[in-house]
Design an enzyme around this catalytic site. Structure first.
Site, PDB file in Angstrom:
ATOM      1  N   THR A  61     -17.984  24.663 -17.803  1.00  0.00           N
ATOM      2  CA  THR A  61     -17.134  25.554 -17.017  1.00  0.00           C
ATOM      3  C   THR A  61     -16.004  24.761 -16.362  1.00  0.00           C
ATOM      4  O   THR A  61     -15.820  23.572 -16.642  1.00  0.00           O
ATOM      5  CB  THR A  61     -18.000  26.377 -16.027  1.00  0.00           C
ATOM      6  N   LYS A  65     -13.310  22.734 -19.750  1.00  0.00           N
ATOM      7  CA  LYS A  65     -13.374  23.398 -21.063  1.00  0.00           C
ATOM      8  C   LYS A  65     -12.482  22.718 -22.106  1.00  0.00           C
ATOM      9  O   LYS A  65     -12.778  22.757 -23.300  1.00  0.00           O
ATOM     10  CB  LYS A  65     -13.026  24.882 -20.932  1.00  0.00           C
ATOM     11  N   ASP A 101     -16.589  32.958 -24.516  1.00  0.00           N
ATOM     12  CA  ASP A 101     -16.050  33.804 -23.439  1.00  0.00           C
ATOM     13  C   ASP A 101     -15.464  35.113 -23.978  1.00  0.00           C
ATOM     14  O   ASP A 101     -15.724  36.191 -23.444  1.00  0.00           O
ATOM     15  CB  ASP A 101     -14.973  33.046 -22.653  1.00  0.00           C
ATOM     16  N   GLY A 128      -3.139  31.941 -19.642  1.00  0.00           N
ATOM     17  CA  GLY A 128      -3.836  30.661 -19.528  1.00  0.00           C
ATOM     18  C   GLY A 128      -5.054  30.618 -20.422  1.00  0.00           C
ATOM     19  O   GLY A 128      -5.142  31.345 -21.420  1.00  0.00           O
ATOM     20  N   GLY A 129      -6.006  29.777 -20.040  1.00  0.00           N
ATOM     21  CA  GLY A 129      -7.197  29.559 -20.862  1.00  0.00           C
ATOM     22  C   GLY A 129      -8.021  30.814 -21.068  1.00  0.00           C
ATOM     23  O   GLY A 129      -8.558  31.035 -22.158  1.00  0.00           O
ATOM     24  N   ASN A 150       2.663  38.068 -18.756  1.00  0.00           N
ATOM     25  CA  ASN A 150       2.470  36.930 -17.856  1.00  0.00           C
ATOM     26  C   ASN A 150       3.654  36.763 -16.922  1.00  0.00           C
ATOM     27  O   ASN A 150       4.786  37.117 -17.249  1.00  0.00           O
ATOM     28  CB  ASN A 150       2.264  35.643 -18.667  1.00  0.00           C
ATOM     29  N   LYS A 155       5.512  31.577 -21.384  1.00  0.00           N
ATOM     30  CA  LYS A 155       4.144  31.199 -21.745  1.00  0.00           C
ATOM     31  C   LYS A 155       3.478  32.296 -22.579  1.00  0.00           C
ATOM     32  O   LYS A 155       2.759  32.028 -23.542  1.00  0.00           O
ATOM     33  CB  LYS A 155       3.318  30.940 -20.481  1.00  0.00           C
ATOM     34  N   MET A 218     -11.797  39.797 -14.999  1.00  0.00           N
ATOM     35  CA  MET A 218     -12.719  38.791 -15.529  1.00  0.00           C
ATOM     36  C   MET A 218     -13.484  38.036 -14.443  1.00  0.00           C
ATOM     37  O   MET A 218     -14.491  37.418 -14.726  1.00  0.00           O
ATOM     38  CB  MET A 218     -11.963  37.775 -16.392  1.00  0.00           C
ATOM     39  N   TYR A 220     -15.970  37.643 -11.167  1.00  0.00           N
ATOM     40  CA  TYR A 220     -17.150  38.424 -10.829  1.00  0.00           C
ATOM     41  C   TYR A 220     -17.607  38.085  -9.411  1.00  0.00           C
ATOM     42  O   TYR A 220     -17.286  37.019  -8.874  1.00  0.00           O
ATOM     43  CB  TYR A 220     -18.287  38.192 -11.828  1.00  0.00           C
TER      44      TYR A 220
HETATM   45  P1  ATR Z   1      -7.310  30.150 -16.690  1.00  0.00           P
HETATM   46  O1  ATR Z   1      -7.852  29.024 -17.474  1.00  0.00           O
HETATM   47  O2  ATR Z   1      -8.287  30.773 -15.722  1.00  0.00           O
HETATM   48  O3  ATR Z   1      -6.632  31.168 -17.524  1.00  0.00           O
HETATM   49  P2  ATR Z   1      -4.805  28.977 -15.957  1.00  0.00           P
HETATM   50  O4  ATR Z   1      -4.684  28.361 -17.294  1.00  0.00           O
HETATM   51  O5  ATR Z   1      -4.466  28.172 -14.744  1.00  0.00           O
HETATM   52  O6  ATR Z   1      -6.267  29.483 -15.676  1.00  0.00           O
HETATM   53  O7  ATR Z   1      -3.953  30.301 -15.954  1.00  0.00           O
HETATM   54  C1  ATR Z   1      -3.859  31.112 -14.832  1.00  0.00           C
HETATM   55  C2  ATR Z   1      -3.077  32.367 -15.213  1.00  0.00           C
HETATM   56  O8  ATR Z   1      -3.061  33.254 -14.089  1.00  0.00           O
HETATM   57  C3  ATR Z   1      -1.640  32.118 -15.597  1.00  0.00           C
HETATM   58  O9  ATR Z   1      -1.285  33.021 -16.613  1.00  0.00           O
HETATM   59  C4  ATR Z   1      -0.892  32.429 -14.293  1.00  0.00           C
HETATM   60  O10 ATR Z   1       0.441  32.821 -14.473  1.00  0.00           O
HETATM   61  P3  ATR Z   1       1.598  31.709 -14.710  1.00  0.00           P
HETATM   62  O11 ATR Z   1       1.448  31.226 -16.119  1.00  0.00           O
HETATM   63  O12 ATR Z   1       2.870  32.414 -14.470  1.00  0.00           O
HETATM   64  O13 ATR Z   1       1.321  30.619 -13.689  1.00  0.00           O
HETATM   65  C5  ATR Z   1      -1.708  33.584 -13.798  1.00  0.00           C
HETATM   66  N1  ATR Z   1      -1.602  33.835 -12.352  1.00  0.00           N
HETATM   67  C6  ATR Z   1      -2.138  33.109 -11.362  1.00  0.00           C
HETATM   68  N2  ATR Z   1      -1.851  33.662 -10.153  1.00  0.00           N
HETATM   69  C7  ATR Z   1      -1.119  34.778 -10.404  1.00  0.00           C
HETATM   70  C8  ATR Z   1      -0.540  35.794  -9.569  1.00  0.00           C
HETATM   71  N3  ATR Z   1      -0.654  35.769  -8.261  1.00  0.00           N
HETATM   72  N4  ATR Z   1       0.132  36.792 -10.183  1.00  0.00           N
HETATM   73  C9  ATR Z   1       0.248  36.828 -11.526  1.00  0.00           C
HETATM   74  N5  ATR Z   1      -0.277  35.898 -12.359  1.00  0.00           N
HETATM   75  C10 ATR Z   1      -0.962  34.881 -11.806  1.00  0.00           C
END
Ligand code: ATR
Length: 276
Positions: A61, A65, A101, A128-129, A150, A155, A218, A220
């Site tokens: 986790t 990952k 996942d 993101g991931g 996004n 991205k 996603m 919980y």
């Molecule tokens: P994970 O592995 O959980 O997907 P991550 O790779 O850090 O984590 O990605 C987080 C995602 O949440 C990203 O798509 C981020 O948007 P950005 O690419 O613009 O940073 C999104 N995210 C995080 N906080 C957000 C918010 N307050 N509003 C909208 N999108 C958010």
């Protein structure tokens, strides 16, 4: 006894030991399952030690990952597409990697929540991931449209291009910013951003919600997140957090390791926290 573990940092909050112990008991499998906190720069060394001590497999986790993918010798398609793994299985000198996942998410939506993805319009928030892991299993359900929105528009566009380049239909998979959604409405809206962790909300336009649709967060155990509150305020009838996804990905890993798939409903019921 065969040994398994979940590795993360931090790991104290993990429900995986409880889930896998319940599975082992229900299926009569003799195994132990513990939680291991690896130092941030010590994932590989921690896994090596666990293997040397007789470990048979691990769940992985946050934030490891990607390290898990790099560590493995053999990547399943799910792990390769996501660029991340959440389950490893040790086989002699080889280490196999999977990412369950996305499969867990789809099983929860389609089986547990009885909401179709096939032929419907799906909005996936974040790039993101979590989104990477969900894309292939969602596409396999043949939605009419899968739109990745996004905050950082480039991205989402790059992610969609990557998957279209690997064979996804450009007529089904599209991506952009929240502003590109216009007045389009969606049957299933999935929050794969990390916004809920900070009690923030992704800016979903009011026109995106459908009363008979599903809003799925996603995360919980956080109750009605701002995302789910917005969905509820818009009249969306079906609201869910990611507890079912968590248990379903665990069941996939358990089946992969042990060759027997545990039932999930009781465990989901046990760890589910009411949304309001
Ligand atoms: P994970 O592995 O959980 O997907 P991550 O790779 O850090 O984590 O990605 C987080 C995602 O949440 C990203 O798509 C981020 O948007 P950005 O690419 O613009 O940073 C999104 N995210 C995080 N906080 C957000 C918010 N307050 N509003 C909208 N999108 C958010």
């Amino acid at each position: 006894m065969d040994r398994y573990a979940v590795i993360g940092h931090p790991i104290g909050h993990s429900k995986s030991p409880l889930i896998h112990s319940a599975f082992a008991q229900a299926t009569g499998q003799a195994l132990t399952y513990t939680a291991i906190e690896a130092p941030l720069d010590g994932f590989a060394a921690t896994v090596d030690r666990f293997r040397a001590d007789g470990g048979r497999g691990v769940n992985v986790t946050v934030p490891f990952k990607l390290d898990a993918c790099a560590y493995a010798t053999d990547l399943a398609d799910s792990a390769r597409a996501a660029g991340a793994a959440n389950a490893l299985k040790f086989d002699g000198s080889r280490c196999l990697a999977e990412n369950f996942d996305g499969v867990g998410l789809v099983r929860d939506i389609v089986h547990n929540l009885a909401q179709a993805v096939r032929g419907r319009r799906v909005l996936l928030l974040g790039a993101g991931g979590a989104t990477r892991g969900a894309l292939l299993p969602l596409l396999e359900q043949a939605p009419a449209l899968l739109f990745v929105a996004n905050r950082t528009v480039g991205k989402a566009q790059a992610l969609v291009q990557e998957f279209v380049g690997r064979g996804a239909s450009a007529a089904v998979l599209a991506g952009g910013g929240y502003g590109d959604l216009g007045n389009a409405a969606f049957d299933v809206v999935i929050n794969a951003t990390s916004a809920s962790l900070g009690q923030e909300r992704p800016p979903v336009p009011a026109s995106a919600w459908q009363a008979d649709g599903l809003a799925y967060d996603m995360v919980y155990g956080k109750g009605l997140t701002p995302f789910l509150q917005d969905a509820q305020a818009a009249g969306v009838r079906h609201l869910a957090d990611g507890v079912g996804m968590l248990v379903e990905q665990a069941a996939e890993a358990f089946a992969w390791w042990r060759g027997v798939r545990p039932a999930t409903a009781d465990v989901i019921r046990r760890i589910h926290v009411p949304l309001n």
